[in-house]
Structures are given as C-alpha cells and as structure tokens.
Design an enzyme around this catalytic site. Structure first.
Site, mmCIF file in Angstrom:
data_model
loop_
_atom_site.group_PDB
_atom_site.id
_atom_site.type_symbol
_atom_site.label_atom_id
_atom_site.label_comp_id
_atom_site.label_asym_id
_atom_site.label_seq_id
_atom_site.Cartn_x
_atom_site.Cartn_y
_atom_site.Cartn_z
ATOM 1 N N CYS A 153 0.825 -1.214 0.000
ATOM 2 C CA CYS A 153 0.000 0.000 0.000
ATOM 3 C C CYS A 153 0.857 1.260 0.000
ATOM 4 O O CYS A 153 0.435 2.303 -0.462
ATOM 5 C CB CYS A 153 -1.001 -0.010 1.143
ATOM 6 S SG CYS A 153 -0.314 -0.195 2.782
ATOM 7 N N VAL A 157 -0.010 4.344 -2.353
ATOM 8 C CA VAL A 157 -0.391 5.670 -1.850
ATOM 9 C C VAL A 157 0.452 6.754 -2.508
ATOM 10 O O VAL A 157 -0.058 7.815 -2.880
ATOM 11 C CB VAL A 157 -0.276 5.734 -0.306
ATOM 12 C CG1 VAL A 157 -0.474 7.164 0.183
ATOM 13 C CG2 VAL A 157 -1.301 4.807 0.342
#
Lengths: 512, 496
Positions: A153, A157
């Site tokens: 992630c 991001v």
C-alpha cells in the site's frame, strides 16, 4: 521446584504448578490493577447476550478479528504457481516478511518473495531506484525465469507507476530486454487477498497475451484460485482431468511449489505452470475458474479473446463436483469416465452409511466467499443446516447468491449469509444462536474457546494443525475426506461426553 | 561451569564470504561486504575470567543500514517493532492496527506473548483490531474513522484500560493527525490513548519501531496520571521480556526468590498500570537491550533509576546475572541469591548430565533479531555445543560490540543477511543446528539440517530461567537427534 530433568514440563503444565500459580496470583493482586473478577464475569456474560449482539452488529468502523488478508498476499500466492517465478513486491519490506511467514506457517514450506525495501526517502522521491536496483539483484541472486511485480500500500499511496519503472529498469539493464516481468497494482486498501490473486493473474496473462495473436484451440484453462488446500486439490484436479483425457492448463499451480520433498536439496522453485503454456493458454477454448471471487477481472480478460468462461464456487461435495465435471465434459467434448462415476457412487455410499449422524446438524461457516458457498452447499446435501455463513470479504452480491442457495434446500430455512462481517460478529452469532459445529480456519479456535462450538479447520490459514492441505477436499474423493473430518469431530465429541465411568458411559457405545 | 575454549575456522569463513559476494552485482557487492565478517581476536590478551571484563573478540561489521532492494532481506518493519514487539503484549489495552487489514492480520497471535486474562473482556492480546482502511479512507483521510473506532472500542470493550494506535504505512503518507485524535479522545473518555508513528517505511527495520514505541511510552503514558504506588526497597522492573512461551514468568520466579519485588514487567503479560508505575522502581533490569534500552536511558535521566543488562539464558549466564544484580542490593539479597543458585544446581546438573553427552561438540549457526544472536550463546555452550556463526536482523553497532563478549575467534558474522547468503553459508558450513525464524526454517530443513525457531521457540518454551533451560536442552536434543534426518536419502539412490 516445578521443573525436573527426568520429566521436563512444557509451558502448559509448568505454569500450572503451585509455585507459578501463586506467583501469578500475587502479581495480579499487587501490580496489575485488573478489574475485580465479579465485574469481569458480568461483562463476559454481557458480551454473549442479545443486547451485546445488537451493539456489535451496529458497528460501522471498527473491525475485530476479520477473516481476510490484503491483496499482495494473493498476488504472491498466485505468482508462486508459475515456473521459476519470484515475486517482487514493490514498497515497504516488512510486508514481504509477513506474506512469507504467513504462507510458511500454513504450508510448513519455504515461501520466497523479495521486496524493493522502500524507506522514507523513497516515500518522498518515489521508488524508481529501488525498482532498478532491486530487479537487478533479484535476477542475479535467484536466477528466476520470471519476476512478478506487485505492490504494497505504500507504493500505491505515493502512486508509483509500475509500468514505467519496469521499462526504465529494463533499459538500464537490470534484467535482459526479453526477460518476463509482469506486474499488477495490488493496493491493500481495496478488496482482499482474493482480489490480489485476480489482479496478479490478470497481469501475468496480459503480459503474455497482449501482443500475441490468439489461435483458437480446444484446450481448457482452469484457475484454482486462492486455496489453502491447493497442494491436495490441484493434484486431485489434475488426476480427474487425466482420467477424462481433457487437454488443459492450470493457470497457477502451486501444488509442487508448496510441497517440495525433503531429500537434502532445497528447491527454491519447483513445478508450476510453464511460461510456454501460459502463452498458449490464450488459445484455449475456455477458461474455467474454481473460485468466482478470485477471478472476476481475469475471466473478463479471457473473454475478450473470445474464450468461453465459467466460474464455480469452490466446488465441493456431490452437486458441486457434478456441475464442474459436466461443464468440463461439455466444453471439452470428453465423456466423464466410468471410473469417476464409481468414485461418485462410493461417496454417496459413505454419505448414506453415515447420514443419521449428520442429518439435522447445525453449522456456522466462515472464510473466503467461494469456500463458504461450496461448503454450505455440501452441508445442505448431508441434511445439515449451515445457519451462520460469514465472509469478511463477501459482498452484497455474494449474500444474494448464498440466499438463493439456502432457498434451494429445505435445510436452508433459518440460514443467513453475513457479508463484510468479522469473527467478533461471529462470536455474537454463536453465543446467541448456538450451532453444533464451526467450520473455518485456525483463528476459529478462539471462537471454539469462547462459545464452546467445536471447530473443524477446512479454510486457509491453518497454523495449528499439520498437513491437512496435502489432501484434497475437491472431487468426490475430497468430499469423502471432508465427510470423514466432520464425522470424526462429532464422534470424538460424543465419546468425550459419554466417557465418564458409571455416570455417562452407558452411552459410550462400541459401534456407532 | 567453565567454557571449553574453541576457535572457528576464520580462513574458511572468509572464503565463504568471498564466494557469496561474487554472486552480487558490483554495486550491491560493495554494500553487502561491509556487513559480513569473522570475529577477530582482540589485541589485548583475552585472559580475563569474566566475559564482562573485556571482549573475547571484535565483530567488525556495519549494521542498522538500509536493506538492499531485491535481495530477500529477512527484516520486518517499524510497525512490527512497535505493535508486534513492544506494545502488542500490553494485555489490558486495545492495540489498533491503523490502516489496511494485512499488517494486523499477519501479526495476529504470532509472537506467543503469554498472558493471563479473559480475552475479549479484560485482555486483548490475541485479537486483531483494525480500522481496515478502504480507498475512501486513503483519499479523504482516516482521522474521522479512527475517532469512531475508538468510540466503538469503548462501547464494546468497556474494560479496556487504554488504546494504542499503531500506524501502518499510509497514515504518515496521507497526512493524518492521529495525535490530535488521541488528545481529543483522551479528553472525552479519560482513558490513555497512545498514538504511535510506527509506519512501516520508517527506518530500516523493526528497530526504529522499538525506539518510536519507547518514545510513545515516554510521551503519552509517563506522568499523565497520579500513581498510587509505595516504593519498597527491592522494587525492580523487568524491561524487554515479552514473555514468549512464558519466559518472563520463568525469570520472575527467580527474581522473587532472590528477594526482589518485580513491580512491572515490560511488556509480556503487562498491564497499563505496570507501565505507569515503572518510574517508581529502584532499578531497571533489561533483558532485550535492543528493543528497550531507550526507555531505560530515559528513566535514568528523568527519574534517576539505574539500569543493568542481564541474561537469563542458560545456567552460566543466569548465575552470573543473578550475582551481578544482587551486587546492587544488600547482603540479604546476596545471601538469598546464593541460596537460589544452590537450590537450582541439582536441576542444572541433571539437565546437563542428561543432554550434554547427546549434544557435545555439535555446531550451531544463529540468525535472529536484536538480542538472541549473542544472548543464547552460552546456553548452547553449557551443553557442550559450539557457535560457528551468528548475526542480527536489526542489531546496531552496540549489539555487535556486546557480541564480542560471547563469540569465539573466527566465528562467521552476518548482518541483515539475505536469503542467498544464509543459504550459501549454511550449505558451506553444514552446522548440526540452525536457530533462526519461520522463513528460514523450511529451506534449512530441506537441506537435511536440524532447525529450531529462535523467535517463537518453535512453539515451545519458556527458554528463560532454570525451568526454561531444561526445556531448551530437551528441544535442542530432539531437533538434532531425531531419526528423520537419517531418512533423507532413498536407499536405492546411487548418489553419495
């Protein structure tokens, strides 16, 4: 002194010795400042009430003991099913340590994957350098035939662009120009591990199919999906396909990778779908998915090339297996041989022999959405009632599918599917509406402890029982194994309840 | 117990290092070679009796640097260091894995931090609480969700004494203000709320997570509430014992027998109160130096509490450590300590008599986290075994300095070893036993080499204290001497 060299006490008995019991009581009384036991008991009882259940189900934001993992785990799993393929997960390195540990703890096998080890500076400037250096190192050290890139992630991001990063790395000579580096963005904040399986598999197919012309053929592709029992299941699947003489390609076959022998040699890679057969899989007549929710995008992609597609929900038991084999027969034009019909007959024979012990039993089932469907369907076939069916990564659409299944059987009355709920919800369900048996994974042992519901482990991950995944639960033979597992649990429980001499042992029957 | 002296084959180990480095691209080779070495004899004659008096060897490697991308480092992240190691075991608090679902899921119940309590009611260690971030939380921020999650925890788990917020990677990247949420919720509820900035991309390993977690105790727990605690003359805290398989309990029983009063155990089986009243103790005893030295230094500076390192692995170190601790107290404690050592000597003798003949001369390679690569060495040597190689996933320079007190000349030293290096070193040396983690276990066993997990005690333990030493000895014997290792070759196989 509690310990003794002759008979060494492990942690469980050791800390029940009087010296330790007294020590821990003193610790609690003097330093812990824990609430009084009456208050604890009151709250404990309250957590099992209908009132608590309502509060618990009113939760909107908190997740407690969810039964799902994140996308990259599925990506690492599916990539492991291809010939000499190393997973390269772009982002923070701790994630990769977690996926490897998680898979090793379940399979009791090595699980290899590398990270691009991005840190704070990469968070600011992007992880291009990590990709360039990382691919070069992985290629040099681990001699893979393919490197499958997915993302944590962190990389998602900050918006790292895998396609351009990989192209740059290739141009800078990290890997040879023609070396296969498929990729998929696998954000942990979307979907679950089954979504990651889908995304990475589609990424791998795209890599090989995108610039290739399809030459329609007759073979069938089969996608097993994310499956903790893949070692046993894929081999059973291949045996059935062999018996039917179907020309097939398993798209991702981890059965050898996660079951290497002990003979003195450590094999970092073993088995898996060959890269050549991934290419020609584009020509297949059809692609079948054993698990719909693991393959939504992949099947759409296969259909774009004119392949027929069909998906199942972890086909288990009689009708699930029937349906799968008939579809296979229809698509391949190959008849289902007598040998398989015999296997079916033997399963039915076993079910008939034991039917009185399973009829009317009630169950709670949780796990991945396809597994819960397949399992519930088999339970209905035994005359059992799958009362609470829960999938943390199950959607509204899944709930509708489950309801249709319940409606198809008289034993489905009073059964309900819970999509998006977690195991703390399940605790409330089990405390307020008791069932005879819980089917899930190792995390279910806490529910077994809290609610007294016996647990059968048939779902990934299984950490605290060994080797079950080496045996299939698919096919008629697999169903037989599931049947025996359920029966053993009921019989063991019945024996335990009737074992007290002179009190309950009048029912401690020799023959059941 | 005197240690038999032995030296390892430094030349052979240097050759192995050179061979391994050949596989790397040049740039990576340059970086990795600084992390690989052999222990060298110190210039001064190593005649000292007690290892503490001076190092036996020097372990000159670079450490605590960024891992090289793509090499299969074994390391984890700051979140693992904070949630997984330091905060996770605090039993009467809820620890929120703040961000996407995975981090909390993979670390759920994996550290074996034993505790007593009614899980889900007054204690919460083996549960996974997460904000389970979705795309909208990334886009719009997660502070509101966190606020609501804290409310829901307070409603459903009213006996939770406090909450820690364990940040996962996205939190720091999307600019959430978890400190503001913590302050607001603390004001509303009066409960301790601890925001921890342990995003996984911070630092180079678990290690920075330990440090950040220590700082969070300092900033968000200490001196926040009136503490009713009357300090006694023998009050100590045990710092850096996570009670894996019951380690802290097997240690506590000895400290209590010595006459000490263990007022706080950090953080295995700990309650929030045990952390809050720690600054009232007289002495901090630190076991895992790597993960908790920071807070010991702070307590020394701010509250004037001295600290001392100790080692409860294996009888030699246990006795040395107990005497070292007793020396800081009066004769009463010193006498009791001698009595404790004498009391357990028959157990030690019986364990050694039983297992040493089965383990004598066996060689061991270790690769663990930040403490055990040195701390467990003497417990092997007490059983007649030899350490041929050791290294840390996330040690710092001060750890390698301390390692020199334990390892013999020529010992292979590897820092932040890669999967490739470990495989080649183990293949080259073929030790009788490897002690490392779950990711290393199965590759090593496939080679036909016995293995014990030295993070989780391979689901056994405790290994601390005298009671633990008996289990440790039994476990090493059963690993090495199991008949399965003799079954690897098919009898019809022609290969030698």
């Amino acid at each position: 002194m509690p310990q003794n060299a002759e008979k060494i006490l492990d942690h469980a008995p050791l800390f029940r010795e009087p010296e330790y019991v007294e020590m821990l009581a003193k610790k609690k009384a003097a330093f812990e400042n824990m609430p009084p036991s009456e208050e604890v008991q009151k709250v404990a009882d309250w957590t099992k009430s209908w009132e608590y259940r309502e509060k618990n189900f009113a939760r909107q934001s908190l997740s407690v003991n969810p039964a799902k993992a994140c996308q990259p785990l599925g990506a690492v799993f599916v990539a492991a099913g291809f010939e000499k393929t190393m997973s390269f997960v772009h982002g923070s390195q701790g994630c990769v340590a977690y996926y490897r540990s998680h898979l090793s703890r379940h399979f009791k096998e090595p699980a290899s994957a590398v990270s691009s080890s991005m840190t704070e500076d990469a968070a600011v400037f992007g992880g291009l350098k990590n990709m360039v250096d990382g691919l070069a190192n992985t290629y040099a050290l681990y001699s893979p035939k393919m490197i499958a890139v997915s993302t944590t992630c962190m990389a998602e991001v900050i918006g790292d662009d895998l396609q351009s990063f990989i192209t740059t790395a290739r141009n800078e000579g990290s890997v040879p120009a023609d070396f296969d580096v498929p990729y998929a963005h696998t954000p942990a904040f979307v979907g679950s591990h089954v979504t990651g399986y889908d995304n990475m598999l589609k990424g791998i197919l795209e890599h090989f199919w995108k610039h290739r012309e399809r030459q329609p053929g007759t073979a069938i592709n089969i996608i097993p999906g994310f499956d903790g029992f893949a070692v046993g299941n894929n081999r059973e699947l291949k045996r059935l396909l062999g018996l039917m003489s179907v020309e097939y390609t398993l798209l991702s076959d981890v059965s050898d990778q996660f079951d290497t022998p002990s003979d003195g040699e450590y094999r970092m890679y073993d088995g898996g779908t060959t890269l050549d057969s991934v290419k020609t899989a584009q020509d297949a007549k059809a692609t079948l998915s054993m698990q719909e929710y693991c393959t939504t995008k992949t099947l759409e992609y296969a259909a774009e090339f004119g392949q027929e597609t069909a998906s199942f929900h972890y086909p288990m038991g009689v009708a699930g297996t029937d349906e799968f084999l008939m579809k296979l027969s229809e698509l391949s034009g190959k008849a289902i041989p007598e040998e398989i019909r015999m296997e079916r007959g033997r399963l039915i024979d076993a079910m008939a022999d034991s039917q009185s012990w399973l009829h009317g039993k009630t169950y709670a089932i949780y796990g991945d959405p396809d597994f819960v469907f397949g399992m519930a369907r088999f339970i209905l076939e035994t005359g059992g009632e799958p009362r609470h069916c829960l999938a943390t990564n199950g959607t509204k659409a899944w709930e509708v599918q489950m309801q249709a299944l319940f409606d198809s059987s008289p034993y489905g009355t009073g059964c309900k599917a819970w999509g998006g709920k977690d195991l703390w919800h399940m605790r409330s369900l089990l405390a307020t509406e008791k069932v005879d048996l819980l089917i899930g994974n190792s995390y279910g042992k806490y529910l077994e402890r809290d609610t007294g519901t016996p647990l059968v482990r048939l779902m990934f991950p299984i950490f605290d029982r060994h080797h079950h995944h080496r045996f299939p639960v698919w096919g008629y033979q697999g169903a037989l194994r599931v049947l025996v597992t359920l029966l053993d649990k009921f019989f063991d429980k019945l024996d335990a309840e009737t074992i007290e001499p002179g009190v309950t042992d009048y029912s401690y029957d020799l023959t059941r | 117990m005197s240690l038999d002296d032995y030296a390892n084959d430094a030349e052979f180990h240097k050759r192995l290092i050179a061979e391994v480095l050949e596989a790397y691209p040049d740039k990576t080779k340059k970086r990795r070679q600084k992390h690989l070495s052999t222990a060298k004899a110190v210039d001064a004659p190593a005649e000292e009796e007690a290892p503490e008096a001076g190092g036996l060897t020097e372990c000159d490697v670079k450490s605590n640097l960024k891992s090289v991308p793509g090499v299969m480092t074994v390391r984890g992240c700051a979140y693992a260091g904070s949630k997984g190691v330091v905060w996770g075991p605090v039993k009467d608090m809820v620890h929120i894995s703040h961000g996407p679902v995975g981090c909390g899921q993979y670390s759920w119940s994996q550290r074996r931090n034993y505790y007593i309590g009614d899980t889900g009611v007054d204690t919460f260690v083996t549960m996974q609480f997460t904000t389970d971030f979705q795309e909208k939380d990334i886009v719009f921020g997660g502070d509101k969700k966190l606020d609501k999650v804290i409310d829901e925890i307070n409603e459903l788990f009213p006996l939770a004494k406090g909450i820690s917020i364990q940040s996962e990677c996205p939190i720091g990247l999307i600019g959430d203000d978890i400190e503001a949420v913590a302050r607001k919720k603390n004001k509303e509820t009066g409960k301790t709320i601890v925001p921890v900035r342990c995003e996984g991309f911070r630092g180079v390993s678990q290690s920075l997570g330990h440090h950040i977690a220590n700082d969070a105790i300092r900033d968000w727990v200490f001196d926040k509430r009136e503490i009713a605690h009357e300090t006694g003359p023998y009050d100590v805290n045990v710092i850096g014992d996570y009670n894996i398989g019951g380690d802290a309990w097997a240690s506590r029983i000895l400290l209590e027998e010595m006459g000490l009063r263990v007022v706080g155990n950090w953080s295995g089986d700990a309650t929030l109160s045990e952390i809050e009243h720690a600054p009232k103790a007289r002495l901090n005893l630190i076991h895992c130096y790597r993960s908790m030295n920071y807070i010991c230094r702070h307590m020394e500076e701010k509250y004037g509490i001295p600290w001392t390192e100790y080692n409860f692995f294996g009888p030699s170190q246990i006795a040395d450590s107990m005497r070292k601790i007793a020396a800081l107290f009066d004769d009463n404690i010193k006498e009791k300590t001698e009595a404790v050592i004498a009391k357990y000597q028959p157990l030690v003798d019986a364990v050694v008599a039983k297992f040493r003949p089965r383990l004598e001369g066996k060689t061991v390679m270790l690769y663990v986290g930040g403490l055990r690569p040195r701390h467990v060495i003497n417990s092997y040597e007490d059983l007649g075994m030899k350490i041929v190689g050791t290294g840390y996933e996330f040690g710092h320079n001060d750890d390698y300095q301390r390692t020199g007190h334990y390892v013999k000349e020529g010992t292979l030293i590897y820092d932040d070893a890669t999967g490739y290096e470990l495989e080649k070193f183990i293949e080259g040396i073929r030790p009788d036993l490897v002690g490392s983690g779950i990711k290393e276990k199965y590759p090593v066993q496939k080679m036909g080499i016995p293995f014990r997990q030295m993070h989780s005690w391979d689901y056994s333990g405790p290994y601390h204290g005298y009671d633990g030493f008996a289990i440790f000895a039994r476990d090493m014997d059963l690993a090495i001497n199991n008949p399965v290792w003799g079954l690897f070759k098919a009898p019809w196989s022609t290969a030698a």
